[in-house]
Design an enzyme around this catalytic site. Sequence first.
Site, PDB file in Angstrom:
ATOM      1  N   GLY A   9       9.450   9.086   5.661  1.00 17.25           N
ATOM      2  CA  GLY A   9       9.570   8.652   4.228  1.00 17.25           C
ATOM      3  C   GLY A   9       9.898   9.672   3.248  1.00 17.25           C
ATOM      4  O   GLY A   9       9.091   9.916   2.300  1.00 17.25           O
ATOM      5  N   SER A  11      12.713   9.908   1.153  1.00 24.77           N
ATOM      6  CA  SER A  11      13.667   9.347   0.299  1.00 24.77           C
ATOM      7  C   SER A  11      13.237   9.412  -1.238  1.00 24.77           C
ATOM      8  O   SER A  11      14.046   9.606  -2.177  1.00 24.77           O
ATOM      9  CB  SER A  11      14.322   8.085   0.743  1.00 24.77           C
ATOM     10  OG  SER A  11      13.189   6.983   0.710  1.00 24.77           O
ATOM     11  N   SER A  12      12.012   9.460  -1.343  1.00 25.34           N
ATOM     12  CA  SER A  12      11.260   9.209  -2.747  1.00 25.34           C
ATOM     13  C   SER A  12       9.762   9.673  -2.670  1.00 25.34           C
ATOM     14  O   SER A  12       9.292  10.066  -1.631  1.00 25.34           O
ATOM     15  CB  SER A  12      11.429   7.815  -3.333  1.00 25.34           C
ATOM     16  OG  SER A  12      10.848   7.012  -2.470  1.00 25.34           O
ATOM     17  N   GLY A  13       9.204   9.675  -3.698  1.00 24.30           N
ATOM     18  CA  GLY A  13       7.877   9.907  -3.971  1.00 24.30           C
ATOM     19  C   GLY A  13       7.440  11.217  -3.283  1.00 24.30           C
ATOM     20  O   GLY A  13       8.266  12.337  -3.418  1.00 24.30           O
ATOM     21  N   LYS A  35      17.469   4.543   4.619  1.00 21.47           N
ATOM     22  CA  LYS A  35      18.689   4.757   4.442  1.00 21.47           C
ATOM     23  C   LYS A  35      19.198   6.399   4.263  1.00 21.47           C
ATOM     24  O   LYS A  35      18.663   7.310   3.468  1.00 21.47           O
ATOM     25  CB  LYS A  35      19.008   4.355   3.001  1.00 21.47           C
ATOM     26  CG  LYS A  35      18.941   2.776   2.859  1.00 21.47           C
ATOM     27  CD  LYS A  35      18.991   2.080   1.575  1.00 21.47           C
ATOM     28  CE  LYS A  35      18.998   0.560   1.523  1.00 21.47           C
ATOM     29  NZ  LYS A  35      19.009  -0.085   0.373  1.00 21.47           N
ATOM     30  N   ASP A  56      12.511   2.591  10.437  1.00 24.83           N
ATOM     31  CA  ASP A  56      11.723   1.488   9.861  1.00 24.83           C
ATOM     32  C   ASP A  56      10.256   1.776  10.749  1.00 24.83           C
ATOM     33  O   ASP A  56      10.198   1.392  11.928  1.00 24.83           O
ATOM     34  CB  ASP A  56      12.278   0.327  10.028  1.00 24.83           C
ATOM     35  CG  ASP A  56      11.700  -0.855   9.163  1.00 24.83           C
ATOM     36  OD1 ASP A  56      10.396  -0.663   9.074  1.00 24.83           O
ATOM     37  OD2 ASP A  56      12.317  -1.858   8.670  1.00 24.83           O
ATOM     38  N   SER A 134      -3.255   8.895   2.438  1.00 28.23           N
ATOM     39  CA  SER A 134      -3.828   7.945   2.127  1.00 28.23           C
ATOM     40  C   SER A 134      -3.764   7.730   0.609  1.00 28.23           C
ATOM     41  O   SER A 134      -2.786   7.649  -0.142  1.00 28.23           O
ATOM     42  CB  SER A 134      -5.418   8.048   2.762  1.00 28.23           C
ATOM     43  OG  SER A 134      -6.180   6.869   2.405  1.00 28.23           O
ATOM     44  N   TYR A 148      -3.733  -3.641   0.712  1.00 28.15           N
ATOM     45  CA  TYR A 148      -3.239  -2.405   0.395  1.00 28.15           C
ATOM     46  C   TYR A 148      -4.553  -1.662   1.010  1.00 28.15           C
ATOM     47  O   TYR A 148      -4.476  -0.582   1.592  1.00 28.15           O
ATOM     48  CB  TYR A 148      -2.984  -2.022  -0.818  1.00 28.15           C
ATOM     49  CG  TYR A 148      -2.634  -0.397  -0.855  1.00 28.15           C
ATOM     50  CD1 TYR A 148      -1.439   0.037  -0.526  1.00 28.15           C
ATOM     51  CD2 TYR A 148      -3.335   0.230  -2.178  1.00 28.15           C
ATOM     52  CE1 TYR A 148      -1.231   1.373  -0.671  1.00 28.15           C
ATOM     53  CE2 TYR A 148      -2.848   1.409  -2.429  1.00 28.15           C
ATOM     54  CZ  TYR A 148      -1.948   2.143  -1.597  1.00 28.15           C
ATOM     55  OH  TYR A 148      -1.656   3.389  -1.728  1.00 28.15           O
ATOM     56  N   ALA A 150      -7.124  -2.570   2.924  1.00 30.86           N
ATOM     57  CA  ALA A 150      -7.203  -2.740   4.452  1.00 30.86           C
ATOM     58  C   ALA A 150      -6.448  -1.799   5.049  1.00 30.86           C
ATOM     59  O   ALA A 150      -6.689  -1.273   6.047  1.00 30.86           O
ATOM     60  CB  ALA A 150      -6.922  -4.288   4.640  1.00 30.86           C
ATOM     61  N   SER A 151      -5.075  -1.758   4.738  1.00 29.03           N
ATOM     62  CA  SER A 151      -4.255  -0.509   5.289  1.00 29.03           C
ATOM     63  C   SER A 151      -4.673   0.805   5.304  1.00 29.03           C
ATOM     64  O   SER A 151      -4.675   1.569   6.297  1.00 29.03           O
ATOM     65  CB  SER A 151      -2.878  -0.831   4.982  1.00 29.03           C
ATOM     66  OG  SER A 151      -2.690  -0.440   3.615  1.00 29.03           O
ATOM     67  N   LYS A 152      -5.199   1.155   4.114  1.00 29.26           N
ATOM     68  CA  LYS A 152      -5.629   2.498   3.938  1.00 29.26           C
ATOM     69  C   LYS A 152      -6.952   2.902   4.424  1.00 29.26           C
ATOM     70  O   LYS A 152      -7.195   4.006   5.033  1.00 29.26           O
ATOM     71  CB  LYS A 152      -5.573   2.953   2.269  1.00 29.26           C
ATOM     72  CG  LYS A 152      -4.211   3.053   1.806  1.00 29.26           C
ATOM     73  CD  LYS A 152      -3.132   3.980   2.618  1.00 29.26           C
ATOM     74  CE  LYS A 152      -1.847   4.291   1.936  1.00 29.26           C
ATOM     75  NZ  LYS A 152      -0.983   4.885   2.598  1.00 29.26           N
ATOM     76  N   THR A 183       5.157   8.759  -9.568  1.00 26.88           N
ATOM     77  CA  THR A 183       6.317   8.815  -8.684  1.00 26.88           C
ATOM     78  C   THR A 183       6.955   7.415  -8.761  1.00 26.88           C
ATOM     79  O   THR A 183       6.466   6.501  -9.780  1.00 26.88           O
ATOM     80  CB  THR A 183       6.058   8.762  -7.236  1.00 26.88           C
ATOM     81  OG1 THR A 183       4.761   7.702  -7.054  1.00 26.88           O
ATOM     82  CG2 THR A 183       5.082  10.126  -7.036  1.00 26.88           C
TER      83      THR A 183
END
Length: 280
Positions: A9, A11-13, A35, A56, A134, A148, A150-152, A183
């Site tokens: 990842g 492309s940003s942040g 992209k 992806d 995280s 969110y 739950a994922s972290k 960001t």
Amino acid sequence: MARTWLITGISSGFGRELAEQLLASGDRVAGTLRKLDAVDDLKARYGDRLWTAQLDLTDGPAIHAVITRAFAELGRIDVVVNNAGYGLFGAAEGLTDAQIRHQIDTNLVGPIQVTRAALPHLRAQGGGRILAVSTYGGQATYPGASLYHASKWGLEGFFDSLAGEVAPFKIGVTIIEPGGARTGFRSTASERMGAAPQAYDGTPVGMIRTVLDDPMRAPMGDPAKMVRIMIDSVDQEPAPKRIVLGSDSYMMIEKALTERLASVRAQKEAASATDFPADD
């Protein structure tokens, strides 16, 4: 000595900031993104020191293919950064099955698969570092972000355990817990929000979009400073288990852990009462 970093990842942040700082300092970056043209400017400036691949994180087979190709083409990769992810906000009952699956696949299953694909190569080369981005939301929670969190929380559990598994192979693992940073995270989260059942109007969940869209609530965190600390952490021995970034992150995590520890300690006798007697 120059290092090679694999970052998901870019492309940003944080991912983009990491790539820019590392390339500017002379390191080599293997970056994944959805992209490829999003980093054309960096490619033009740094040439072969920036290796890119379209990816992806919800595509498991593609993850393993890309990671395998990165090691094959670049040789040694010193640091693997699991950065890609996003925030899904809104009432749990207002989220669709597809939204739930995409959040967990991107933020949790994807980093697990990236790491599993990289580990045989890191072991074979005699070590390396893994960073997992995280958030303070991996330790503390607030209403309207259940998926969110739950994922972290899952991400932190995985990498906390993994650190002990791979330490004998000289592979260090560090979990990064930033607070709010300037960001594009908030704007992306606002665009992806789930439906808001009317029953939640006037509740903390109902107010979350207002918070995300309010320009007066700009995060305090400086992404450039946060990324500098992430980069510098790779020189620390042993690898720090967790790095807290931002005053808001420190405040939220300290409060959550203090309350949790107090609650656990209050149950010491009750918990012990469920054991068999010591002489049984």
